[in-house]
Design an enzyme around this catalytic site. Structure first.
Site, mmCIF file in Angstrom:
data_model
loop_
_atom_site.group_PDB
_atom_site.id
_atom_site.type_symbol
_atom_site.label_atom_id
_atom_site.label_comp_id
_atom_site.label_asym_id
_atom_site.label_seq_id
_atom_site.Cartn_x
_atom_site.Cartn_y
_atom_site.Cartn_z
ATOM 1 N N GLU A 199 -4.641 -18.501 12.168
ATOM 2 C CA GLU A 199 -4.023 -17.171 12.080
ATOM 3 C C GLU A 199 -2.891 -17.101 11.060
ATOM 4 O OE1 GLU A 199 -4.983 -14.176 14.179
ATOM 5 O OE2 GLU A 199 -4.195 -13.746 12.214
ATOM 6 N N LYS B 96 -5.726 -16.654 0.081
ATOM 7 C CA LYS B 96 -5.913 -15.862 1.302
ATOM 8 C C LYS B 96 -7.232 -15.075 1.245
ATOM 9 C CE LYS B 96 -0.949 -15.650 2.008
ATOM 10 N NZ LYS B 96 0.295 -14.988 1.590
ATOM 11 N N GLU C 77 10.299 -17.952 -5.259
ATOM 12 C CA GLU C 77 10.623 -19.337 -5.615
ATOM 13 C C GLU C 77 11.242 -19.363 -7.016
ATOM 14 O OE1 GLU C 77 9.743 -22.044 -3.742
ATOM 15 O OE2 GLU C 77 8.680 -20.912 -2.196
ATOM 16 N N GLY D 45 16.204 -14.851 -2.253
ATOM 17 C CA GLY D 45 15.470 -15.947 -1.593
ATOM 18 C C GLY D 45 14.026 -15.619 -1.269
ATOM 19 N N ASP E 258 -1.669 -17.430 -4.653
ATOM 20 C CA ASP E 258 -1.497 -17.349 -3.203
ATOM 21 C C ASP E 258 -2.439 -16.291 -2.609
ATOM 22 O OD1 ASP E 258 0.211 -17.816 -0.698
ATOM 23 O OD2 ASP E 258 0.428 -15.663 -0.999
ATOM 24 N N GLY F 81 7.606 -16.077 6.884
ATOM 25 C CA GLY F 81 8.751 -16.311 7.780
ATOM 26 C C GLY F 81 8.388 -17.311 8.849
ATOM 27 N N LYS G 55 -2.807 -23.037 4.139
ATOM 28 C CA LYS G 55 -3.845 -22.255 3.456
ATOM 29 C C LYS G 55 -4.842 -23.146 2.722
ATOM 30 C CE LYS G 55 -0.658 -19.884 1.265
ATOM 31 N NZ LYS G 55 0.584 -19.849 2.008
ATOM 32 N N VAL H 13 -3.108 -16.202 6.811
ATOM 33 C CA VAL H 13 -3.199 -14.886 6.159
ATOM 34 C C VAL H 13 -2.236 -13.949 6.880
ATOM 35 C CG1 VAL H 13 -4.709 -12.947 5.573
ATOM 36 C CG2 VAL H 13 -5.645 -15.265 5.626
HETATM 37 N N1 LIG Z 1 7.167 -21.333 6.420
HETATM 38 C C1 LIG Z 1 6.413 -20.246 6.411
HETATM 39 O O1 LIG Z 1 6.894 -19.108 6.446
HETATM 40 C C2 LIG Z 1 4.902 -20.369 6.370
HETATM 41 C C3 LIG Z 1 4.097 -19.235 6.606
HETATM 42 C C4 LIG Z 1 2.714 -19.373 6.642
HETATM 43 C C5 LIG Z 1 2.135 -20.591 6.375
HETATM 44 N N2 LIG Z 1 2.921 -21.681 6.102
HETATM 45 C C6 LIG Z 1 2.260 -22.944 5.799
HETATM 46 O O2 LIG Z 1 2.466 -23.869 6.866
HETATM 47 C C7 LIG Z 1 2.545 -25.185 6.338
HETATM 48 C C8 LIG Z 1 3.870 -25.790 6.767
HETATM 49 O O3 LIG Z 1 4.905 -24.987 6.249
HETATM 50 P P1 LIG Z 1 6.438 -25.343 6.465
HETATM 51 O O4 LIG Z 1 7.203 -24.180 5.979
HETATM 52 O O5 LIG Z 1 6.635 -25.833 7.842
HETATM 53 O O6 LIG Z 1 6.587 -26.562 5.418
HETATM 54 P P2 LIG Z 1 7.788 -27.614 5.343
HETATM 55 O O7 LIG Z 1 9.016 -27.092 5.996
HETATM 56 O O8 LIG Z 1 7.826 -28.084 3.946
HETATM 57 O O9 LIG Z 1 7.262 -28.821 6.263
HETATM 58 C C9 LIG Z 1 6.135 -29.570 5.927
HETATM 59 C C10 LIG Z 1 6.047 -30.742 6.878
HETATM 60 O O10 LIG Z 1 4.842 -31.447 6.597
HETATM 61 C C11 LIG Z 1 5.168 -32.820 6.418
HETATM 62 N N3 LIG Z 1 4.195 -33.452 5.540
HETATM 63 C C12 LIG Z 1 4.054 -33.308 4.196
HETATM 64 N N4 LIG Z 1 3.067 -34.118 3.749
HETATM 65 C C13 LIG Z 1 2.621 -34.784 4.831
HETATM 66 C C14 LIG Z 1 1.638 -35.775 5.017
HETATM 67 N N5 LIG Z 1 0.931 -36.258 4.000
HETATM 68 N N6 LIG Z 1 1.420 -36.247 6.261
HETATM 69 C C15 LIG Z 1 2.140 -35.789 7.316
HETATM 70 N N7 LIG Z 1 3.098 -34.850 7.208
HETATM 71 C C16 LIG Z 1 3.331 -34.370 5.969
HETATM 72 C C17 LIG Z 1 6.582 -32.833 5.846
HETATM 73 O O11 LIG Z 1 7.160 -34.106 6.019
HETATM 74 P P3 LIG Z 1 8.594 -34.471 5.371
HETATM 75 O O12 LIG Z 1 9.592 -33.658 6.140
HETATM 76 O O13 LIG Z 1 8.732 -35.923 5.596
HETATM 77 O O14 LIG Z 1 8.499 -34.086 3.915
HETATM 78 C C18 LIG Z 1 7.205 -31.743 6.713
HETATM 79 O O15 LIG Z 1 7.550 -32.268 7.988
HETATM 80 C C19 LIG Z 1 2.435 -25.054 4.809
HETATM 81 O O16 LIG Z 1 1.096 -25.310 4.436
HETATM 82 C C20 LIG Z 1 2.806 -23.608 4.548
HETATM 83 O O17 LIG Z 1 2.178 -23.096 3.397
HETATM 84 C C21 LIG Z 1 4.294 -21.596 6.117
#
Ligand SMILES: NC(=O)c1ccc[n+]([C@@H]2O[C@H](COP(=O)([O-])OP(=O)(O)OC[C@H]3O[C@@H](n4cnc5c(N)ncnc54)[C@H](OP(=O)(O)O)[C@@H]3O)[C@@H](O)[C@H]2O)c1
Length: 360
Positions: free
Chosen positions: A152, A227, A212, A209, A223, A341, A128, A155
């Protein structure tokens, strides 16, 4: 057959889901969309960027993560500790950006997205931060370069809201948008409607869960503001800063206020809204919206509102999100779906990737 060389920055929840989906659905993607995706680079904060020109092996990558080994243990890879330098040296056709970029300054995603567009890559992002802060500029940059930027998942996660606006409703003039954009907040308000206090409802959401340990970003509206800024860029082609959004969280809502609303046949919901107004502050009429939107301003708000039960948003409960889009034609479209999710977020990125492959 369309061949896409993919760079994937961020190999956490979303990145891993995407990689796994690209692997397990490989044959189907070829059959259905004539699409072959080769994952050429992957990056994380701890392991930097690894690159292999003829393609990384996805099961090996997932196995390395599961067994807590460094990604550099993948055979025959070139490694960069500096991810940006690695991306700039190796490129690709498309960047999938799924790092945990912050909403404060959009980094690291913002630099990665800018670098990829400058390199002549299409970009999909689930972060985001970058698109909330600079969505309109990035979209304009992508257009000027002849590439696509899609987002996509940012949001309502993978629930198709932005593609509904960009493609499904192309040609309509959007006059207003209202939405419930944060599942945590909506689940807390739903529990309060059933008689819990704010503190009880938050504790329950944390225990399950959904919330946070530090729920500030959700319950104070940060948040939802992010969006809202993304929607302002995508649906209205406007740049808004976080301070342009009138924002009230839900932390001071009392059980009594919720019960009073209930007695009046209303439900309190945390509503994010964007509304085109004439410069004198009046509603933009359908005719004005059609003819002249230069003399309008965009009002943005995130706040608790007591909605009558006849409002489509009033009955959206729990973790569900919803958005009501008001246009000249059709008058009103409502999209309801999950707002968080790993499957949803990964699916949003996958859908963006396929959309780019189909149209580039
Ligand atoms: N999970 C959801 O439900 C969800 C839904 C919508 C949007 N999103 C968004 O999608 C994004 C990813 O979410 P996620 O849940 O996959 O997060 P996550 O599980 O915390 O994974 C983040 C990944 O990004 C890597 N990273 C962090 N800083 C970095 C950098 N400077 N350079 C390269 N890689 C880096 C981390 O590396 P390390 O493993 O080494 O720390 C990790 O592999 C976030 O912005 C989140 O807000 C997530």
């Amino acid at each position: 057959m369309k061949q896409l060389r993919l760079a994937l920055l961020g190999f956490g929840t979303v990145g891993q889901w995407l990689a796994e989906a690209l692997h397990t659905r490989q044959a189907w993607l070829q059959q259905e969309f004539g699409l072959v995706v080769t994952l050429i680079s992957v990056a994380t904060a701890h392991h930097g960027l690894i690159y292999r020109g003829d393609g990384l092996d996805i099961p090996t990558l997932l196995d390395l993560v599961a067994t807590r080994q460094p990604l550099t243990a993948h055979p025959k890879v070139t490694h960069w500790t500096n991810v940006l330098e690695g991306l700039q040296s190796t490129g690709g056709d498309i960047l999938a950006e799924a790092t945990g970029a912050t909403i404060r300054n959009g980094e690291p995603g913002l630099s990665y997205i800018r670098a990829a567009l400058a390199l002549g890559m299409h970009v999909v992002t689930s972060s985001k931060g970058p698109v909330a802060l600079a969505g309109r500029d990035l979209l304009a940059l992508a257009r000027a370069q002849g590439f696509q930027l899609r987002m996509e998942s940012t949001v309502m996660s993978g629930t198709p809201v932005l593609s509904t606006i960009r493609e499904g409703m192309a040609g309509t003039r959007i006059r207003a948008i209202r939405g419930l954009l944060n599942g945590t907040v909506n689940s807390i308000l739903s529990a309060m409607a059933l008689g819990q206090s704010y503190t009880e409802a938050l504790a329950q959401a944390q225990a399950q869960g959904y919330a946070e340990a530090d729920p500030t970003d959700d319950v104070e509206g940060d948040d939802a503001v992010a969006k809202t800024l993304i929607l302002a860029a995508v649906a209205f082609d406007r740049t808004l800063a976080p301070e342009h959004v009138v924002r009230r969280g839900i932390t001071s809502l009392t059980r009594k206020q919720v019960q009073q609303a209930d007695a009046l046949g209303k439900r309190i919901k945390h509503v994010a809204s964007l509304r085109l107004l004439s410069l004198d502050g009046t509603e933009v009429s359908r005719a004005t919206a059609d003819q002249d939107i230069t003399h309008t301003r965009l009002e943005a708000r995130v706040e608790p509102i007591a909605l009558p039960l006849s409002d489509p948003l009033a009955r959206i409960d729990g973790l569900l999100n919803a958005i009501v889009i008001q246009t000249d034609t059709p008058a009103e479209v409502t999209v309801i779906g999950p707002g968080a999710g790993r499957f949803q977020a990964g699916q949003g990125v996958l859908a963006d990737l396929i959309a780019i492959a189909k149209s580039s």
